[in-house]
Structure formats: C-alpha cells, structure tokens
Design an enzyme around this catalytic site. Structure first.
Site, PDB file in Angstrom:
ATOM      1  N   LYS A   1      -5.064 154.219   8.761  1.00 42.91           N
ATOM      2  CA  LYS A   1      -4.372 155.224   9.597  1.00 42.91           C
ATOM      3  C   LYS A   1      -5.116 155.478  10.913  1.00 42.91           C
ATOM      4  O   LYS A   1      -4.542 155.419  11.982  1.00 42.91           O
ATOM      5  CB  LYS A   1      -4.241 156.570   8.852  1.00 42.91           C
ATOM      6  CG  LYS A   1      -3.552 156.491   7.510  1.00 42.91           C
ATOM      7  CD  LYS A   1      -3.351 157.870   6.910  1.00 42.91           C
ATOM      8  CE  LYS A   1      -4.612 158.663   6.643  1.00 42.91           C
ATOM      9  NZ  LYS A   1      -5.500 158.122   5.586  1.00 42.91           N
TER      10      LYS A   1
ATOM     11  N   ARG B   1      -1.376 167.109   4.580  1.00 43.22           N
ATOM     12  CA  ARG B   1      -1.856 166.503   3.336  1.00 43.22           C
ATOM     13  C   ARG B   1      -1.314 167.238   2.119  1.00 43.22           C
ATOM     14  O   ARG B   1      -1.608 166.846   0.995  1.00 43.22           O
ATOM     15  CB  ARG B   1      -3.380 166.542   3.300  1.00 43.22           C
ATOM     16  CG  ARG B   1      -4.082 165.220   3.667  1.00 43.22           C
ATOM     17  CD  ARG B   1      -5.550 165.474   3.649  1.00 43.22           C
ATOM     18  NE  ARG B   1      -6.423 164.349   3.544  1.00 43.22           N
ATOM     19  CZ  ARG B   1      -7.002 163.725   4.567  1.00 43.22           C
ATOM     20  NH1 ARG B   1      -6.730 164.061   5.796  1.00 43.22           N
ATOM     21  NH2 ARG B   1      -7.865 162.747   4.348  1.00 43.22           N
TER      22      ARG B   1
ATOM     23  N   ARG C   1     -16.956 151.115   6.044  1.00 41.38           N
ATOM     24  CA  ARG C   1     -16.644 151.844   7.282  1.00 41.38           C
ATOM     25  C   ARG C   1     -17.916 152.383   7.930  1.00 41.38           C
ATOM     26  O   ARG C   1     -18.813 152.882   7.247  1.00 41.38           O
ATOM     27  CB  ARG C   1     -15.689 152.999   6.954  1.00 41.38           C
ATOM     28  CG  ARG C   1     -15.466 153.913   8.152  1.00 41.38           C
ATOM     29  CD  ARG C   1     -14.179 154.634   8.090  1.00 41.38           C
ATOM     30  NE  ARG C   1     -14.151 155.694   7.079  1.00 41.38           N
ATOM     31  CZ  ARG C   1     -13.077 156.444   6.858  1.00 41.38           C
ATOM     32  NH1 ARG C   1     -11.969 156.239   7.539  1.00 41.38           N
ATOM     33  NH2 ARG C   1     -13.102 157.377   5.925  1.00 41.38           N
TER      34      ARG C   1
ATOM     35  N   ARG D   1     -20.080 157.645   6.792  1.00 42.69           N
ATOM     36  CA  ARG D   1     -19.696 159.052   6.614  1.00 42.69           C
ATOM     37  C   ARG D   1     -20.180 159.545   5.257  1.00 42.69           C
ATOM     38  O   ARG D   1     -20.075 158.815   4.274  1.00 42.69           O
ATOM     39  CB  ARG D   1     -18.170 159.174   6.680  1.00 42.69           C
ATOM     40  CG  ARG D   1     -17.682 159.594   8.045  1.00 42.69           C
ATOM     41  CD  ARG D   1     -16.191 159.507   8.176  1.00 42.69           C
ATOM     42  NE  ARG D   1     -15.435 160.167   7.119  1.00 42.69           N
ATOM     43  CZ  ARG D   1     -14.113 160.301   7.148  1.00 42.69           C
ATOM     44  NH1 ARG D   1     -13.407 159.837   8.171  1.00 42.69           N
ATOM     45  NH2 ARG D   1     -13.474 160.889   6.162  1.00 42.69           N
TER      46      ARG D   1
ATOM     47  N   ARG E   1     -11.539 161.472  -3.762  1.00 39.90           N
ATOM     48  CA  ARG E   1     -10.581 161.523  -2.654  1.00 39.90           C
ATOM     49  C   ARG E   1      -9.287 160.799  -3.031  1.00 39.90           C
ATOM     50  O   ARG E   1      -8.198 161.225  -2.632  1.00 39.90           O
ATOM     51  CB  ARG E   1     -11.201 160.909  -1.399  1.00 39.90           C
ATOM     52  CG  ARG E   1     -12.304 161.803  -0.841  1.00 39.90           C
ATOM     53  CD  ARG E   1     -13.141 161.102   0.187  1.00 39.90           C
ATOM     54  NE  ARG E   1     -12.448 160.875   1.425  1.00 39.90           N
ATOM     55  CZ  ARG E   1     -12.818 159.960   2.334  1.00 39.90           C
ATOM     56  NH1 ARG E   1     -13.861 159.205   2.111  1.00 39.90           N
ATOM     57  NH2 ARG E   1     -12.134 159.830   3.439  1.00 39.90           N
TER      58      ARG E   1
HETATM   59  P1  AMP Z   1     -10.179 162.195   7.044  1.00 36.90           P
HETATM   60  O1  AMP Z   1     -11.053 162.053   8.251  1.00 36.90           O
HETATM   61  O2  AMP Z   1      -8.713 162.306   7.374  1.00 36.90           O
HETATM   62  O3  AMP Z   1     -10.468 161.166   5.980  1.00 36.90           O
HETATM   63  O4  AMP Z   1     -10.563 163.618   6.388  1.00 36.90           O
HETATM   64  C1  AMP Z   1     -11.868 163.871   5.899  1.00 36.90           C
HETATM   65  C2  AMP Z   1     -11.837 165.101   5.017  1.00 36.90           C
HETATM   66  O5  AMP Z   1     -11.450 166.251   5.781  1.00 36.90           O
HETATM   67  C3  AMP Z   1     -10.870 165.065   3.847  1.00 36.90           C
HETATM   68  O6  AMP Z   1     -11.392 164.376   2.716  1.00 36.90           O
HETATM   69  C4  AMP Z   1     -10.700 166.561   3.581  1.00 36.90           C
HETATM   70  O7  AMP Z   1     -11.834 167.104   2.944  1.00 36.90           O
HETATM   71  C5  AMP Z   1     -10.651 167.123   4.990  1.00 36.90           C
HETATM   72  N1  AMP Z   1      -9.278 167.120   5.542  1.00 36.90           N
HETATM   73  C6  AMP Z   1      -8.798 166.357   6.562  1.00 36.90           C
HETATM   74  N2  AMP Z   1      -7.512 166.641   6.812  1.00 36.90           N
HETATM   75  C7  AMP Z   1      -7.144 167.605   5.931  1.00 36.90           C
HETATM   76  C8  AMP Z   1      -5.945 168.297   5.661  1.00 36.90           C
HETATM   77  N3  AMP Z   1      -4.819 168.023   6.351  1.00 36.90           N
HETATM   78  N4  AMP Z   1      -5.951 169.228   4.682  1.00 36.90           N
HETATM   79  C9  AMP Z   1      -7.068 169.519   3.995  1.00 36.90           C
HETATM   80  N5  AMP Z   1      -8.245 168.888   4.164  1.00 36.90           N
HETATM   81  C10 AMP Z   1      -8.294 167.935   5.135  1.00 36.90           C
END
Ligand code: AMP
Length: 220
Positions: A13, A88, A128, A161, A172
């Site tokens: 994404k 999400r 990553r 990360r 996750r």
């Molecule tokens: P990402 O960078 O999209 O993989 O997001 C990293 C982390 O941020 C996720 O595993 C969640 O802990 C948090 N996160 C990101 N977007 C959301 C969302 N829309 N709702 C809740 N938690 C989020």
C-alpha cells in the site's frame, strides 16, 4: 482521484501510494505516518501511541480519526489523494463518510483491496527498511536503496520499524483479519471495491493498479 488502499501490512500500500504521488501527483496520506509524528511530538499521548504501535494493536478510533480528518481539512474539496492505512475499522470508515458529507467534500471514488498471503507479508515486513528522517520505504530485495542503509532521497539512516519484528507481525495480521477485513464488505456494499494482487512485483502491481483506475475512468 480519491482512493483508499486497504490490505494487510506488507501488501504494498505505502509503496504504491508513494509511486502514485510521484507519477500522478496524488497526495499520500498515511495514518501510520501521522501517528508516528504524534509519537515524535512525545507527551502522554505520544507515549501511549508508541506503546500501542509497538504491540501491533490499533490506536483508538477517536484519536486516529481526529488526526486524519484534521489533515484532510488542509486539502482542497476535490484534491486527489490516497488514504493509506485509514480507515482500519468500520467505525473509522463511517466517521470518514460523515465528515465528507459535513465538509461538502468530494467522497471516496474507490477502495483498492490488496490481497497477500501471510508468508509474503512476513517476508515483506522482515525485509522492510524505513528512513528515520523522511519515512521513505525500502525493501532489502524488492526495493533496495542505492547505498546500503542510506536513504536515496535524503541521506537519512534506514532502520527496521520496531513493529516489523517477528513477534509483532503475527499480531498485526490477526488485527487485520478481525478488525480491518470487515471493511471489505463495507466498501463492497457501496459498490466501491476493486482488487489488486499484493503478490506482484512493484512495477507489475503499479500497472495492475493503473489498469483498474483506467477502467473506472479515474486515470488517463
Ligand atoms: P502502518 O504504518 O499503516 O503499518 O501503521 C502502523 C501502526 O499504526 C499500526 O499497526 C497501528 O498500530 C497504527 N495505526 C495506523 N493506522 C491506524 C488506524 N487507521 N487505526 C488505528 N491504528 C492505526
């Protein structure tokens, strides 16, 4: 062009959103990046968000929704963007729809669902690397930087990360299955869901995405 990218972590994404931004001038709004900004600002909220991300759990809906909607308000009423990682949950998706109506904003055109096997997800996340400074994404095999460990864009250091560690990845994936996958039905019900395989190489994935956008008359 107003898109949502929906899919498990590691499905491509963020990578595709960054390419779309570069080649089609479509803004990339990543809720994960907004939350990591909040972590860097520190304070009790930042610390709580950091703990949640580290566990691989979801940050509470009201907090993440507020951050995303505040950022969306800085956009013009018909500006093109990709929402990456938001919504999400079904509650976040409903809040987004409501906000578009309230603000008189052009609604979402399409949600792209990215499908990827758990094995691919684990390999992608384990490989990553992310720039500490500008958050550009790399992958040791799929998208390596020109100089190992150094960001091509800004020269920042590339790091793994903290939530890409094996013990967090499975959590996750579970969170995606239980809390985010129901959104596929939500957008299917609105007639706005199309799929792109998350298993393809980056350029093939981009071609497949542009093919879908052309079919929907969203790209030339
Ligand atoms: P990402 O960078 O999209 O993989 O997001 C990293 C982390 O941020 C996720 O595993 C969640 O802990 C948090 N996160 C990101 N977007 C959301 C969302 N829309 N709702 C809740 N938690 C989020």
């Amino acid at each position: 062009m107003r898109l949502i990218f929906l899919g498990p972590p590691g499905a491509g994404k963020g990578t595709l959103a960054a390419i779309l931004m570069e080649r089609k001038q479509v803004a990339h709004l990543s809720s994960g990046n907004l939350l990591r900004e909040a972590v860097r600002r520190g304070g009790p909220v930042g610390q709580e968000v950091a703990r949640t991300i580290q566990k691989g759990a979801l940050v509470p809906d009201p907090l993440v929704t507020r951050l995303v909607l505040e950022r969306l308000k800085t956009f013009g009423k018909a500006d093109s963007f990709v929402l990456d990682g938001f919504p999400r949950t079904v509650d976040q998706a409903s809040a987004l729809d409501e906000a578009f109506v309230q603000e008189g904003q052009t609604p979402i055109d399409l949600t792209i669902g990215f499908e990827v096997s758990p094995q691919t997800m684990v390999t992608r996340l384990a490989g990553r690397r992310v720039c500490e400074k500008c958050e550009a994404n790399y992958h040791v095999e799929r998208l390596p930087s020109k100089r190992e460990g150094i960001c091509d864009r800004c020269g920042g250091a590339l790091k793994t990360r903290p939530d890409d560690k094996p013990e967090t990845i499975l959590n996750r994936l579970n969170v995606y299955r239980t809390q985010t996958a129901p959104l596929l039905d939500f957008y299917r019900g609105q007639g706005k869901l199309r799929f792109v395989s998350g298993e393809l190489g980056i350029e093939e994935q981009y071609k497949a995405l542009v093919g879908v956008l052309r079919q929907e008359c969203l790209a030339g």
